[in-house]
Design a protein around this motif. Structure first.
Motif, mmCIF file in Angstrom:
data_model
loop_
_atom_site.group_PDB
_atom_site.id
_atom_site.type_symbol
_atom_site.label_atom_id
_atom_site.label_comp_id
_atom_site.label_asym_id
_atom_site.label_seq_id
_atom_site.Cartn_x
_atom_site.Cartn_y
_atom_site.Cartn_z
ATOM 1 N N CYS A 1 1.842 5.139 52.278
ATOM 2 C CA CYS A 1 3.298 5.158 52.040
ATOM 3 C C CYS A 1 3.648 4.715 50.626
ATOM 4 O O CYS A 1 4.523 5.296 49.985
ATOM 5 C CB CYS A 1 4.007 4.277 53.059
ATOM 6 N N PHE A 2 2.954 3.689 50.128
ATOM 7 C CA PHE A 2 3.246 3.196 48.787
ATOM 8 C C PHE A 2 2.874 4.240 47.733
ATOM 9 O O PHE A 2 3.609 4.436 46.766
ATOM 10 C CB PHE A 2 2.506 1.882 48.524
ATOM 11 N N SER A 3 1.745 4.922 47.928
ATOM 12 C CA SER A 3 1.372 5.953 46.959
ATOM 13 C C SER A 3 2.343 7.135 47.026
ATOM 14 O O SER A 3 2.648 7.745 45.995
ATOM 15 C CB SER A 3 -0.063 6.418 47.186
ATOM 16 N N ALA A 4 2.848 7.466 48.208
ATOM 17 C CA ALA A 4 3.857 8.530 48.320
ATOM 18 C C ALA A 4 5.147 8.114 47.619
ATOM 19 O O ALA A 4 5.789 8.935 46.943
ATOM 20 C CB ALA A 4 4.121 8.841 49.782
ATOM 21 N N PHE A 5 5.536 6.844 47.756
ATOM 22 C CA PHE A 5 6.723 6.336 47.069
ATOM 23 C C PHE A 5 6.554 6.420 45.554
ATOM 24 O O PHE A 5 7.456 6.877 44.843
ATOM 25 C CB PHE A 5 7.000 4.898 47.499
ATOM 26 N N LEU A 6 5.391 5.992 45.049
ATOM 27 C CA LEU A 6 5.158 6.051 43.608
ATOM 28 C C LEU A 6 5.142 7.490 43.104
ATOM 29 O O LEU A 6 5.688 7.788 42.035
ATOM 30 C CB LEU A 6 3.835 5.368 43.263
ATOM 31 N N GLY A 7 4.544 8.386 43.863
ATOM 32 C CA GLY A 7 4.509 9.792 43.462
ATOM 33 C C GLY A 7 5.887 10.413 43.421
ATOM 34 O O GLY A 7 6.229 11.139 42.484
ATOM 35 N N SER A 8 6.706 10.127 44.438
ATOM 36 C CA SER A 8 8.055 10.695 44.444
ATOM 37 C C SER A 8 8.918 10.089 43.339
ATOM 38 O O SER A 8 9.751 10.777 42.752
ATOM 39 C CB SER A 8 8.706 10.496 45.808
#
Length: 57
Positions: A36-43
């Protein structure tokens, strides 16, 4: 970071490895948190790059 989280989740689903209840919960939560954190950073990165393109810096 997302791949690391998915690797933790995959290790949890391996039936050849015996994991206790609390360790299973810990690994599942850690893996989900990393994904979830990597998805947040990517978005956030995509949103920032799009806003820079619109401002024509």
């Amino acid at each position: 970071m997302g791949c690391w989280g998915l690797e933790i989740l995959e290790t949890n689903t391996n039936f050849n490895i015996i994991i206790s209840g609390w360790e299973y919960q810990k690994n599942r939560s850690l893996g989900a948190m990393l994904v979830c954190f990597s998805a947040f950073l990517g978005s956030s990165l995509v949103g920032a790059s799009l806003s820079i393109q619109r401002d024509k810096f």
